[in-house]
Design an enzyme around this catalytic site. Structure first.
Site, PDB file in Angstrom:
ATOM      1  N   CYS A 111     -54.861  97.228  -1.993  1.00  0.00           N
ATOM      2  CA  CYS A 111     -53.967  96.672  -3.012  1.00  0.00           C
ATOM      3  C   CYS A 111     -54.659  96.634  -4.369  1.00  0.00           C
ATOM      4  CB  CYS A 111     -53.423  95.319  -2.578  1.00  0.00           C
ATOM      5  SG  CYS A 111     -51.984  94.801  -3.559  1.00  0.00           S
ATOM      6  N   HIS A 135     -50.777  96.590   1.824  1.00  0.00           N
ATOM      7  CA  HIS A 135     -51.645  95.661   2.551  1.00  0.00           C
ATOM      8  C   HIS A 135     -51.767  96.137   3.999  1.00  0.00           C
ATOM      9  CE1 HIS A 135     -52.374  92.539  -0.431  1.00  0.00           C
ATOM     10  NE2 HIS A 135     -51.183  92.850  -0.892  1.00  0.00           N
ATOM     11  N   GLU A 137     -53.737  95.192   6.221  1.00  0.00           N
ATOM     12  CA  GLU A 137     -53.955  94.051   7.116  1.00  0.00           C
ATOM     13  C   GLU A 137     -52.664  93.318   7.460  1.00  0.00           C
ATOM     14  OE1 GLU A 137     -53.905  92.217   3.075  1.00  0.00           O
ATOM     15  OE2 GLU A 137     -54.553  94.128   3.921  1.00  0.00           O
TER      16      GLU A 137
END
Length: 193
Positions: A77, A175, A177
């Protein structure tokens, strides 16, 4: 494997740590230059505003260390944007690792771009095992235009770089994650580099 997450007081570090733990990796969160330099893999997450992040990186001396790293490096990001030359966000000079500039979205659609989008034009070992029907989670107002360094693209509504690679430096605008099985696969691919 010694994995380090760079701590510059501006990232979504806990989500990244939890995602790595699900893959069996205990990452070290640090701003210590020597620890970062000695890592096998380095992850550079980010949320927030470019100018503030660059001020913190400079204050910690990381603006000199990060560009000189030679191990596999993954920006996430804002971490991706900070790796570029310059950002339109507050006219901010960046780390100048990837020879690209960061632009504000010019669109009639809502900015920031938030939500799930598919990625396509997948290249690089980072995207191994993915397909163009896979979705990832974005939250951003600025983007990196497509270039020869683009290894995945997305549209909002114009195409932009969802991921880039330059030498040992990899980066994703989304993102990873928080992107479910697709993000997990990307993180595993990074660990496997």
């Amino acid at each position: 494997m010694n994995v380090v997450i760079i701590d510059y007081k501006g990232g979504n570090v806990q989500s990244v740590r939890f995602a790595l733990e699900r893959l069996g990796v205990q990452a070290t969160l640090t701003e210590d230059r020597e620890t970062i330099q000695q890592a096998d893999k380095v992850i550079f997450p980010g949320e927030g505003e470019a100018n503030s992040a660059m001020r913190q990186l400079t204050a910690d001396g990381l603006d000199k260390i990060i560009p000189a790293l030679t191990q596999p490096f993954l920006g996430i990001c804002l971490g991706m944007q900070l790796m570029c030359r310059h950002s339109e966000e507050n006219d901010t000079p960046m780390l100048n690792i990837i020879p690209l500039d960061v632009k504000r979205f010019v669109t009639d659609l809502k900015v920031p771009h938030m939500g799930w989008n598919n990625i396509y034009n997948l290249k690089s070992p980072l995207m191994k095992g993915l397909n163009e029907q896979d979705y990832v989670y974005f939250v951003h107002s600025y983007h990196v235009p497509q270039s020869e360094h683009t290894i995945a693209a997305a549209d909002y509504p114009q195409p932009f770089s969802a991921a880039v690679q330059y030498q040992n430096f990899y980066a994703v605008q989304f993102h990873a994650e928080k992107s479910g099985p697709t993000g997990t696969k990307i993180l595993q691919n990074f660990l496997d580099l």
